[in-house]
Design a protein around this motif. Structure first.
Motif, PDB file in Angstrom:
ATOM      1  N   ALA A 131       0.832  -1.208   0.000  1.00 43.41           N
ATOM      2  CA  ALA A 131       0.000   0.000   0.000  1.00 43.41           C
ATOM      3  C   ALA A 131       0.861   1.250   0.000  1.00 43.41           C
ATOM      4  N   ILE A 132       0.425   2.190  -0.814  1.00 43.47           N
ATOM      5  CA  ILE A 132       1.073   3.500  -0.864  1.00 43.47           C
ATOM      6  C   ILE A 132       0.018   4.519  -0.441  1.00 43.47           C
ATOM      7  N   ALA A 133       0.313   5.285   0.596  1.00 45.58           N
ATOM      8  CA  ALA A 133      -0.639   6.278   1.100  1.00 45.58           C
ATOM      9  C   ALA A 133      -0.182   7.665   0.676  1.00 45.58           C
ATOM     10  N   ILE A 134      -1.072   8.386   0.014  1.00 42.33           N
ATOM     11  CA  ILE A 134      -0.754   9.759  -0.398  1.00 42.33           C
ATOM     12  C   ILE A 134      -1.749  10.698   0.272  1.00 42.33           C
ATOM     13  N   ASP A 135      -1.275  11.496   1.198  1.00 40.97           N
ATOM     14  CA  ASP A 135      -2.157  12.462   1.859  1.00 40.97           C
ATOM     15  C   ASP A 135      -1.698  13.871   1.539  1.00 40.97           C
ATOM     16  N   GLY A 136      -2.617  14.811   1.755  1.00 40.28           N
ATOM     17  CA  GLY A 136      -2.264  16.204   1.543  1.00 40.28           C
ATOM     18  C   GLY A 136      -3.506  17.026   1.278  1.00 40.28           C
ATOM     19  N   PRO A 137      -3.359  18.339   1.240  1.00 38.14           N
ATOM     20  CA  PRO A 137      -4.512  19.212   1.032  1.00 38.14           C
ATOM     21  C   PRO A 137      -5.035  19.128  -0.400  1.00 38.14           C
ATOM     22  N   SER A 138      -6.211  19.720  -0.618  1.00 37.12           N
ATOM     23  CA  SER A 138      -6.818  19.646  -1.948  1.00 37.12           C
ATOM     24  C   SER A 138      -6.012  20.427  -2.973  1.00 37.12           C
ATOM     25  N   GLY A 139      -5.964  19.905  -4.179  1.00 40.33           N
ATOM     26  CA  GLY A 139      -5.301  20.598  -5.273  1.00 40.33           C
ATOM     27  C   GLY A 139      -3.785  20.446  -5.300  1.00 40.33           C
ATOM     28  N   ALA A 140      -3.241  19.566  -4.470  1.00 36.27           N
ATOM     29  CA  ALA A 140      -1.779  19.394  -4.463  1.00 36.27           C
ATOM     30  C   ALA A 140      -1.332  18.501  -5.611  1.00 36.27           C
ATOM     31  N   GLY A 141      -2.306  17.937  -6.321  1.00 32.58           N
ATOM     32  CA  GLY A 141      -1.964  17.061  -7.446  1.00 32.58           C
ATOM     33  C   GLY A 141      -1.971  15.590  -7.065  1.00 32.58           C
ATOM     34  N   LYS A 142      -2.537  15.276  -5.902  1.00 28.30           N
ATOM     35  CA  LYS A 142      -2.531  13.891  -5.418  1.00 28.30           C
ATOM     36  C   LYS A 142      -3.137  12.914  -6.427  1.00 28.30           C
ATOM     37  N   SER A 143      -4.340  13.232  -6.915  1.00 28.55           N
ATOM     38  CA  SER A 143      -5.026  12.239  -7.741  1.00 28.55           C
ATOM     39  C   SER A 143      -4.328  12.051  -9.087  1.00 28.55           C
ATOM     40  N   THR A 144      -3.905  13.143  -9.717  1.00 31.51           N
ATOM     41  CA  THR A 144      -3.236  13.019 -11.021  1.00 31.51           C
ATOM     42  C   THR A 144      -1.949  12.212 -10.872  1.00 31.51           C
ATOM     43  N   LEU A 145      -1.191  12.518  -9.818  1.00 31.13           N
ATOM     44  CA  LEU A 145       0.062  11.808  -9.607  1.00 31.13           C
ATOM     45  C   LEU A 145      -0.176  10.346  -9.223  1.00 31.13           C
ATOM     46  N   ALA A 146      -1.138  10.144  -8.340  1.00 28.92           N
ATOM     47  CA  ALA A 146      -1.409   8.773  -7.887  1.00 28.92           C
ATOM     48  C   ALA A 146      -1.882   7.902  -9.047  1.00 28.92           C
ATOM     49  N   LYS A 147      -2.708   8.472  -9.921  1.00 26.97           N
ATOM     50  CA  LYS A 147      -3.185   7.722 -11.085  1.00 26.97           C
ATOM     51  C   LYS A 147      -2.006   7.311 -11.966  1.00 26.97           C
ATOM     52  N   ALA A 148      -1.090   8.252 -12.174  1.00 28.65           N
ATOM     53  CA  ALA A 148       0.063   7.968 -13.032  1.00 28.65           C
ATOM     54  C   ALA A 148       0.939   6.866 -12.425  1.00 28.65           C
ATOM     55  N   ILE A 149       1.138   6.931 -11.112  1.00 29.86           N
ATOM     56  CA  ILE A 149       1.975   5.925 -10.450  1.00 29.86           C
ATOM     57  C   ILE A 149       1.281   4.564 -10.455  1.00 29.86           C
TER      58      ILE A 149
END
Ligand code: DC
Length: 225
Positions: free
Chosen positions: A5-23
């Protein structure tokens, strides 16, 4: 078999979803967007004329909600509310605010916890949210706290809204980003904060490709891939 499991947390708009999708695509992991689950609850409240801030009313609503998710041929997560695909509807501006409000209710968080853990029990996941490294998957092999300065994050949200054909005003989006940051970090239940063992990645001013390369290197190192 235990899954990674890789956990990516952070505030909105930091690019979490775009980056997580790519990874996720690169590593063959399942991408789980936990914000989408809170958004679905927020949308349900709005549709039923329940104020997202009215804790007893929101809690009373939960047992009647059928929230499911599935993965389309595009490999992306789709959300369903009572069987209806709400993937697009939950991205509306009003729903962002409703999601932030319902997510501050401890009973809502407890209700959604098992659903989130089930994904990780069944798949290798890269999961993004606010409390994944701290509460949902404290045993995740990789924890990243992804952030960027508020104007940078507001700019991304603003462009996202325009790309979806919605009307938006930058100053309003920035004010909303700041209000949500405040609410998400100051709530009593699972506030947004960096896990002690999370790596901080600040993408302020970084182009997407650079952020992606940084994150991928870091994840591969941690997972010994
Ligand atoms: O990531 P997002 O903007 O789609 O999330 C919508 C809201 O849900 C956001 O205000 C914070 C909340 N949220 C949360 O409290 N915990 C999560 N794991 C994910 C999202």
């Amino acid at each position: 078999m235990t899954h990674r499991a890789i956990a990516i947390d952070g505030p909105s708009g930091a690019g979490k979803s775009t980056l997580a999708k790519a990874i996720a695509k690169e590593l063959g992991f399942l991408y789980v967007d936990t914000g989408a689950i809170y958004r679905t609850v927020g949308l349900a409240a709005l549709q039923r004329n329940v104020s997202p801030a009215d804790e007893p009313a929101v809690l009373a609503l939960l047992p009647s909600l059928v929230i499911t998710s599935g993965y389309g041929e595009d490999g992306l997560q789709h959300m369903y509310l009572q069987g209806e695909d709400v993937t697009e509807a939950i991205r509306q501006h009003a729903v962002s605010d409703a999601a932030s409000q319902v997510s501050a209710i401890p009973g809502v968080r407890a209700y959604l916890l098992e659903m989130q853990r089930r994904f990780a029990a069944e798949h290798d996941v890269i999961m993004d949210g606010r409390d994944i490294g701290t509460v949902v998957l404290p045993g995740a092999q990789v924890k990243v706290f992804l952030t960027a300065d508020p104007p940078d994050r507001a700019q991304r949200r603003y462009e996202e809204l325009l790309a979806r054909g919605q009307t938006a005003d930058f100053d309003t989006v920035l004010a909303d980003v700041e209000a949500r940051d405040y609410r998400d970090t100051h709530r009593a239940a699972a506030p947004l904060k960096q896990a002690e063992d999370a790596i901080l990645l600040d993408t302020t001013g970084l182009p997407f490709e650079e952020s992606r390369a940084l994150l991928l290197t870091l994840v591969k190192e941690k997972l010994a891939l």
